[in-house]
Motif scaffolding. Structure first.
Motif, mmCIF file in Angstrom:
data_model
loop_
_atom_site.group_PDB
_atom_site.id
_atom_site.type_symbol
_atom_site.label_atom_id
_atom_site.label_comp_id
_atom_site.label_asym_id
_atom_site.label_seq_id
_atom_site.Cartn_x
_atom_site.Cartn_y
_atom_site.Cartn_z
ATOM 1 N N LEU A 446 -13.154 31.147 71.787
ATOM 2 C CA LEU A 446 -12.588 30.746 70.507
ATOM 3 C C LEU A 446 -12.206 31.949 69.656
ATOM 4 C CD1 LEU A 446 -15.097 27.905 69.518
ATOM 5 C CD2 LEU A 446 -12.809 27.628 70.495
ATOM 6 N N ASN A 447 -11.173 31.758 68.862
ATOM 7 C CA ASN A 447 -10.789 32.750 67.859
ATOM 8 C C ASN A 447 -10.997 32.104 66.492
ATOM 9 O OD1 ASN A 447 -9.757 34.943 66.510
ATOM 10 N ND2 ASN A 447 -7.609 34.406 66.879
ATOM 11 N N ASP A 448 -12.272 31.874 66.155
ATOM 12 C CA ASP A 448 -12.584 31.126 64.936
ATOM 13 C C ASP A 448 -13.317 31.967 63.898
ATOM 14 O OD1 ASP A 448 -14.926 31.366 66.373
ATOM 15 O OD2 ASP A 448 -15.692 29.399 65.802
ATOM 16 N N GLN A 449 -13.246 33.291 64.051
ATOM 17 C CA GLN A 449 -13.913 34.152 63.083
ATOM 18 C C GLN A 449 -13.233 34.058 61.719
ATOM 19 O OE1 GLN A 449 -16.817 35.896 63.799
ATOM 20 N NE2 GLN A 449 -16.620 34.599 65.612
ATOM 21 N N PHE A 450 -14.041 34.143 60.678
ATOM 22 C CA PHE A 450 -13.472 34.118 59.333
ATOM 23 C C PHE A 450 -12.634 35.379 59.145
ATOM 24 C CE2 PHE A 450 -13.434 34.272 54.692
ATOM 25 C CZ PHE A 450 -13.248 32.935 54.380
ATOM 26 N N PRO A 451 -11.369 35.236 58.721
ATOM 27 C CA PRO A 451 -10.485 36.406 58.625
ATOM 28 C C PRO A 451 -11.043 37.476 57.687
ATOM 29 C CG PRO A 451 -9.228 34.369 58.462
ATOM 30 C CD PRO A 451 -10.668 33.982 58.390
ATOM 31 N N ILE A 452 -11.042 38.700 58.153
ATOM 32 C CA ILE A 452 -11.565 39.804 57.347
ATOM 33 C C ILE A 452 -10.783 39.953 56.050
ATOM 34 C CG2 ILE A 452 -11.875 42.318 57.283
ATOM 35 C CD1 ILE A 452 -12.444 42.230 60.266
#
Length: 628
Positions: A446-452
């Motif tokens: 998944l690419n579900d990291q909170f955007p920096i």
């Protein structure tokens, strides 16, 4: 107030730029139905085009844009309002003015002070300045991102606009979905940060400016304002704080009543819009009030509104009240609403917001609203929960038991509560878990990291409550709450003004002791607001200290009755649309539908099966509108 468009080109002809600006403007006619203008300026290597669609509110006769300085040929276009323009104009009478409005004042402040002018403006705005002398373009956006501004690069050209559809038309690039943000949307219900769900289309961050060098064809983005919440004054007295709060609040409302056309208010059952409406009657005793009701009693705030008006009859005796009913039939409007918002946001209140804005837009051009108070002063239950968690281990056992009774979810939250404030905030926001996202999207990774780029300034010295507020005001406020207000009000050619997002109020709130905002032991949120409004008779005491009820809709009730759903919703839930798009797993959607229930679901429910299904509906309809 309007819609803006711009092109910086090194290979398009002047006529082609003018044509594209016209096309971009036509797609924003709802933002500015009163007038339009396109202007193309020449520089050494190419052309700059500015396009403007006007909603006439201030300086009706001479306020058309772009505005060009006769002294140095600098030019400006700007969407929004600079509320303190009269005060700023008085500081620079020598600059020379050809208009009576606010945007020429902003241009002259730039000409006199350079980029420091951004720290002087009090308002909501997203604009562009052509600095003819220094050969650069400045894009700028207000502190909280109340007004949107998108940009992109394509084929050696730079484009910007108030809306995405306009941008896609102007740059002629192929429209593609940003697949890196699909999981982001389903996890958070929106896409925080500078990315959008359209590949290559970016948002200028709130409180920032973009400086484009016309010679080098390069640009950089810098922040001119950060909401710093590590400045608590611990020995502040409540009486003094209330006095200052009311002074700032009254002035925030006063300057937002500046208009050459009629102003109304959006009034719900909460204290924020009630206080704004009450204070607005000081300037305009016969102001129009616009409200929405529901058939479902536990969601319907109309009785509270009518009771409030009756109890405060001395302020509201001349007001004119307009009400509308929001029922499940409003679901048929979802495709057009989604098209107007442009970015998928899974927020049920887009339906009543659209309806009340439609009703208001038929009668006035400007409304004041209560948005922003919950984010600035700690009005959500998650803020109470976070504060309770931060003090829990310092309480006696009897006190802990009291807190646990007030917040049944506290123990389970504390088991997963991270020491990192960014991670803590994310934990409170997730709509789908990681495993659920993998099932829904069919992805192993998944690419579900909170955007920096959606994280705020944090010094590390913030109280946990203020760290959560910093996250809220940087991400969810501009990209979710205010995005829906701007796009849906402008869909109906209506300008929505938000007194609680006056930066002076926000900076004052940053200095408040935590217990002036929330008191978890007493289950009180926004304490300074209710206490001050009651003390200064802006609200009656019962209204001022009424427990917050989230403004939401009976989605579980509506989705639980398939026979009453419009065809567009049935096609998503029970048809082949999801399968044909091939992005999410239709079998997982069916499983969530099988679990759907309206039992034990109410305004205070944070996540339900209806919320998950609704997110799929929003995404699927959005994809169908823009990509199918």
């Amino acid at each position: 107030m309007c819609g803006i468009s711009g092109i910086i080109s090194y290979n398009l002809s002047q006529d082609e730029i003018h044509l594209r600006l016209e096309q971009m403007g036509a797609l924003q006619a709802h933002r500015g139905p009163d007038d339009k203008r396109e202007a193309v300026y020449t520089f050494r290597s190419g052309f700059i085009g500015f396009g403007f669609r006007r909603l006439s509110i201030l300086d009706l006769e001479t306020g058309m844009q772009p505005i060009v300085s006769q002294q140095d040929q600098s030019a400006i276009i700007c969407n929004g309002q600079v509320y303190n323009y009269l005060e700023l104009k008085a500081t620079a009478p020598e600059m020379g003015y050809s208009t009576k409005g606010d945007i020429e004042v902003a241009l002259n402040m730039y000409r006199k002070h350079g980029l420091d002018f951004l720290n002087m403006l009090n308002g909501m705005y997203a604009g562009a300045i052509y600095d003819h002398i220094n050969k650069k373009i400045i894009l700028f956006r207000d502190r909280f991102g109340i007004k949107p501004l998108y940009y992109t690069e394509w084929e050696n050209n730079f484009f910007f606009s108030s809306e995405i559809k306009s941008l896609l038309k102007g740059n002629m690039r192929p429209t593609q979905i940003n697949r890196d943000r699909i999981e982001t949307f389903f996890k958070y219900r929106y896409v925080p940060g500078t990315d959008t769900m359209f590949d290559g289309i970016k948002k200028l961050p709130p409180g920032s400016y973009l400086e484009y060098n016309l010679d080098s064809k390069k640009y950089e983005i810098k922040r001119y304002w950060d909401y710093k919440l590590d400045r608590i004054i611990p020995d502040m007295k409540l009486e003094e704080a209330s006095e200052e709060f009311i002074r700032l609040f009254r002035d925030a409302v006063r300057i937002r009543m500046r208009s050459d056309v009629e102003v109304g208010t959006l009034l719900s059952g909460g204290i924020d819009s009630s206080a704004v409406s009450s204070e607005a009657t000081v300037t305009k005793p016969d102001i129009r009030l616009f409200s929405i009701s529901f058939n479902e009693d536990k969601y319907n705030e109309l009785p509270l509104i009518e009771e409030f008006i009756k109890k405060n009859g001395n302020r509201f005796r001349l007001t004119r009240q307009h009400t509308g009913l929001c029922g499940s039939e409003m679901l048929k409007e979802l495709p057009e609403i989604i098209k107007s918002i442009e970015e998928p946001i899974s927020l049920g209140t887009i339906l009543p917001t659209d309806q009340v804005c439609r009703m208001a837009g038929e009668r006035v051009k400007v409304v004041l609203t209560g948005e922003g108070a919950d984010e600035i002063f700690g009005g959500y239950r998650k803020f109470l929960l976070e504060t309770a968690a931060s003090v829990y281990h310092g309480l006696s056992i009897p006190e802990q038991k009291v807190i646990e009774e007030i917040y049944p979810e506290l123990k389970s939250y504390m088991k997963i509560r991270s020491n990192n404030p960014v991670e803590r905030y994310i934990q409170s926001e997730s709509l789908f878990t990681g495993d659920e996202l993998k099932e829904l999207t069919g992805k192993d990774r998944l690419n579900d990291q909170f955007p920096i780029d959606a994280t705020p300034y944090l010094s590390g010295n913030e109280h946990p409550l203020n760290a959560a507020i910093a996250m809220e005001t940087r991400a969810r406020l501009p990209d979710y709450v205010i995005l829906r207000l701007d796009k849906l009000s402008m869909r109906h050619s209506l300008e929505a003004r938000t007194p609680f997002l006056d930066y002076r109020l926000a900076e004052f709130a940053a200095t408040l002791p935590v217990d002036f905002k929330v008191n978890p032991a007493n289950n009180r949120e926004k304490y300074i607001c209710g206490n001050s409004f009651a003390m200064y008779s802006i609200l009656d005491k019962e209204t001022a200290f009424r427990k917050k009820q989230p403004f939401t809709i009976p989605m579980a009730d509506w989705l639980s009755e398939p026979s009453r759903l419009p065809e567009c919703i049935k096609e998503v839930m029970f048809g082949d649309m999801v399968k044909k798009q091939g992005i999410i797993n239709p079998d997982i959607l069916k499983r969530h539908i099988s679990l759907l229930s309206k039992e034990d679901v109410g305004p205070n429910t944070l996540v339900s099966e209806a919320d998950r299904i609704y997110a799929v509906i929003i995404f699927t309809l959005w994809y169908d509108l823009f990509f199918s």
